[in-house]
Scaffold this motif. Structure first.
Motif, PDB file in Angstrom:
ATOM      1  N   ALA A 112      47.538  46.824  43.937  1.00  8.83           N
ATOM      2  CA  ALA A 112      46.085  46.668  43.880  1.00  8.83           C
ATOM      3  C   ALA A 112      45.711  45.534  42.929  1.00  8.83           C
ATOM      4  O   ALA A 112      44.772  44.772  43.175  1.00  8.83           O
ATOM      5  CB  ALA A 112      45.442  47.973  43.425  1.00  8.83           C
ATOM      6  N   LEU A 113      46.454  45.416  41.845  1.00  9.41           N
ATOM      7  CA  LEU A 113      46.178  44.337  40.885  1.00  9.41           C
ATOM      8  C   LEU A 113      46.467  42.974  41.521  1.00  9.41           C
ATOM      9  O   LEU A 113      45.694  42.018  41.358  1.00  9.41           O
ATOM     10  CB  LEU A 113      47.015  44.526  39.613  1.00  9.41           C
ATOM     11  N   ASP A 118      46.411  42.289  44.723  1.00  8.43           N
ATOM     12  CA  ASP A 118      45.359  42.051  45.724  1.00  8.43           C
ATOM     13  C   ASP A 118      44.079  41.560  45.059  1.00  8.43           C
ATOM     14  O   ASP A 118      43.436  40.615  45.534  1.00  8.43           O
ATOM     15  CB  ASP A 118      45.046  43.346  46.486  1.00  8.43           C
ATOM     16  N   ALA A 119      43.722  42.215  43.956  1.00  7.51           N
ATOM     17  CA  ALA A 119      42.494  41.839  43.255  1.00  7.51           C
ATOM     18  C   ALA A 119      42.591  40.398  42.757  1.00  7.51           C
ATOM     19  O   ALA A 119      41.631  39.620  42.836  1.00  7.51           O
ATOM     20  CB  ALA A 119      42.240  42.787  42.086  1.00  7.51           C
ATOM     21  N   ALA A 120      43.754  40.023  42.259  1.00  9.93           N
ATOM     22  CA  ALA A 120      43.948  38.661  41.748  1.00  9.93           C
ATOM     23  C   ALA A 120      43.763  37.641  42.871  1.00  9.93           C
ATOM     24  O   ALA A 120      43.096  36.620  42.703  1.00  9.93           O
ATOM     25  CB  ALA A 120      45.334  38.523  41.136  1.00  9.93           C
ATOM     26  N   GLN A 121      44.325  37.959  44.019  1.00 10.32           N
ATOM     27  CA  GLN A 121      44.199  37.042  45.159  1.00 10.32           C
ATOM     28  C   GLN A 121      42.735  36.882  45.582  1.00 10.32           C
ATOM     29  O   GLN A 121      42.263  35.769  45.806  1.00 10.32           O
ATOM     30  CB  GLN A 121      45.031  37.576  46.326  1.00 10.32           C
ATOM     31  N   GLU A 122      42.034  37.993  45.662  1.00  9.04           N
ATOM     32  CA  GLU A 122      40.621  37.933  46.038  1.00  9.04           C
ATOM     33  C   GLU A 122      39.814  37.103  45.045  1.00  9.04           C
ATOM     34  O   GLU A 122      39.014  36.247  45.428  1.00  9.04           O
ATOM     35  CB  GLU A 122      40.033  39.347  46.107  1.00  9.04           C
ATOM     36  N   LEU A 123      40.054  37.371  43.767  1.00  6.74           N
ATOM     37  CA  LEU A 123      39.299  36.648  42.739  1.00  6.74           C
ATOM     38  C   LEU A 123      39.579  35.151  42.785  1.00  6.74           C
ATOM     39  O   LEU A 123      38.673  34.325  42.667  1.00  6.74           O
ATOM     40  CB  LEU A 123      39.640  37.191  41.355  1.00  6.74           C
ATOM     41  N   MET A 124      40.854  34.799  42.982  1.00  8.58           N
ATOM     42  CA  MET A 124      41.201  33.381  43.043  1.00  8.58           C
ATOM     43  C   MET A 124      40.478  32.707  44.196  1.00  8.58           C
ATOM     44  O   MET A 124      39.958  31.605  44.076  1.00  8.58           O
ATOM     45  CB  MET A 124      42.708  33.216  43.229  1.00  8.58           C
ATOM     46  N   ALA A 168      40.285  46.232  40.829  1.00  2.00           N
ATOM     47  CA  ALA A 168      41.377  47.065  41.346  1.00  2.00           C
ATOM     48  C   ALA A 168      41.125  48.540  41.041  1.00  2.00           C
ATOM     49  O   ALA A 168      41.903  49.405  41.453  1.00  2.00           O
ATOM     50  CB  ALA A 168      42.706  46.614  40.738  1.00  2.00           C
ATOM     51  N   GLY A 169      40.061  48.830  40.328  1.00  2.00           N
ATOM     52  CA  GLY A 169      39.789  50.209  39.941  1.00  2.00           C
ATOM     53  C   GLY A 169      40.831  50.741  38.970  1.00  2.00           C
ATOM     54  O   GLY A 169      41.186  51.915  38.986  1.00  2.00           O
ATOM     55  N   ALA A 170      41.326  49.856  38.120  1.00  2.00           N
ATOM     56  CA  ALA A 170      42.357  50.256  37.164  1.00  2.00           C
ATOM     57  C   ALA A 170      41.934  49.858  35.753  1.00  2.00           C
ATOM     58  O   ALA A 170      40.873  49.293  35.546  1.00  2.00           O
ATOM     59  CB  ALA A 170      43.681  49.598  37.519  1.00  2.00           C
ATOM     60  N   ASN A 171      42.793  50.156  34.818  1.00  2.00           N
ATOM     61  CA  ASN A 171      42.492  49.849  33.432  1.00  2.00           C
ATOM     62  C   ASN A 171      43.077  48.483  33.040  1.00  2.00           C
ATOM     63  O   ASN A 171      44.193  48.160  33.430  1.00  2.00           O
ATOM     64  CB  ASN A 171      43.099  50.953  32.568  1.00  2.00           C
TER      65      ASN A 171
END
Lengths: 196, 196
Positions: B17-18, B20-26, B43-46
């Motif tokens: 998830a992290l 994936d989130a990085a890819q989306e943000l980039m 990512a809904g994480a800490n």
DNA sequence: GTCTATAGCTGGATAGAC
DNA sequence: GTCTATCCAGCTATAGAC
């Protein structure tokens, strides 16, 4: 009586120093390294002057982009005046070592829409200049080809040049000679051996 | 008895998830938007989990790059197995919509040397695969040309594809059809009309 | 594996003295 | 035009509870 100089804020040496510093920082460390504090430190100026001269960081980036684009545009116009204009255009496109800076702007454009618009407009302007010129040049040579249309020639030169420069920056150059020979073979076909 | 799942931290859903989130943000906002806080939020994480899984941001970027490169590599290997391998290679190179992400990594590489090394190594690996394959393919067709050497063919496809995709991102597409026709004209010459 | 809390830093932007 | 001072937000990275 007018002040002897610096009447025009656009010509201020401080302003130019800030733009130079921004360009250096982008090249050396990427666009994210361009902060008001680091800019000022490198330009030997005060951080607050960035806002005095440019208002926002967005404007600073846009002015920097324009300064480079303007210069490239003039060089291409000159190139197209050469007795062998296609050779000269290829050299103008390929020799300009601006690729690294351009890549930074492309990335910047991804999240600053003012910059995206600026690059889009500039690209269109370059493309128009190149297409108009190459269309006339090829017609002048009586060169009519289904494969080497003006657009194909222009886009080939632009893509290959940028891609090779990008790879060079990573130390990759396998096959580069071959594709340069392909371009130059075409130039030789229509304009003969390069004379200069 | 082993735990039913999550024994392998490389397979953790949080980890994925992290990434994936990085890819989306980039893609959406550029590499500078990829911070531990924003990653975690998306990512809904800490935020601290970024360090637990990746140690540093550099490592996260490298893993993300590898994940994409691995996928592209497999697709190209598959493409080269097609009955019309050059057509398939062109499609694999051109259809991969990865260009925007690649541009972000190129810019990132400008100031993170670990990432620069990663991209350089990956580019060389792709180039080797492509050159080896295209050399054999053209030899198999009995196609010997001074202009269309294997390296020239590979670099043409790569440069043009990336350049067109980049321009498309800016809404510029003048002349694109022409140069695509040029590539496809060559493919037709050596492999005939595309069947699929 | 996941969380809170926090140290220590760097950033954009502005107010106002000179 | 140039400077100091400052506000406040955001960042990386770590320590340590659960």
């Amino acid at each position: 009586m007018k002040p002897a100089r610096s009447a025009d804020p656009d010509n201020s040496p401080t302003r130019a120093a800030l733009l130079d510093a921004a360009q250096e920082l982008m090249l050396e460390e990427g666009y994210a390294a361009v902060s008001t504090r680091r800019l000022a430190a490198r330009a030997g100026a005060n951080p607050a002057l960035v806002y005095y001269y440019f208002g926002t960081m967005d404007n600073l980036f846009i002015e920097l982009f324009r300064r480079g684009a303007e210069r490239s545009y003039r060089l291409q116009v000159e190139a197209l005046d050469d007795p062998q204009p296609l050779w000269a255009l290829w050299e103008a496109i390929h020799d300009q070592s601006q690729t690294a800076l351009t890549m930074e702007f492309v990335a910047l454009a991804n999240h600053r829409k003012a910059i995206r618009a600026e690059i889009a407009a500039s690209s269109k302007r370059f493309r128009e200049l190149q297409l108009d010129a190459v269309t006339k040049i090829l017609a002048g040579y009586g060169h009519e080809s289904v494969v080497h249309t003006p657009a194909a020639v222009v886009l080939l030169m632009s893509s290959i040049s940028r891609f090779l420069r990008m790879e060079e920056a990573f130390g990759v150059d396998a096959g580069h000679e071959d594709v340069v020979r392909l371009i130059e073979g075409f130039l030789r076909e229509v304009e003969g051996e390069r004379r200069r």
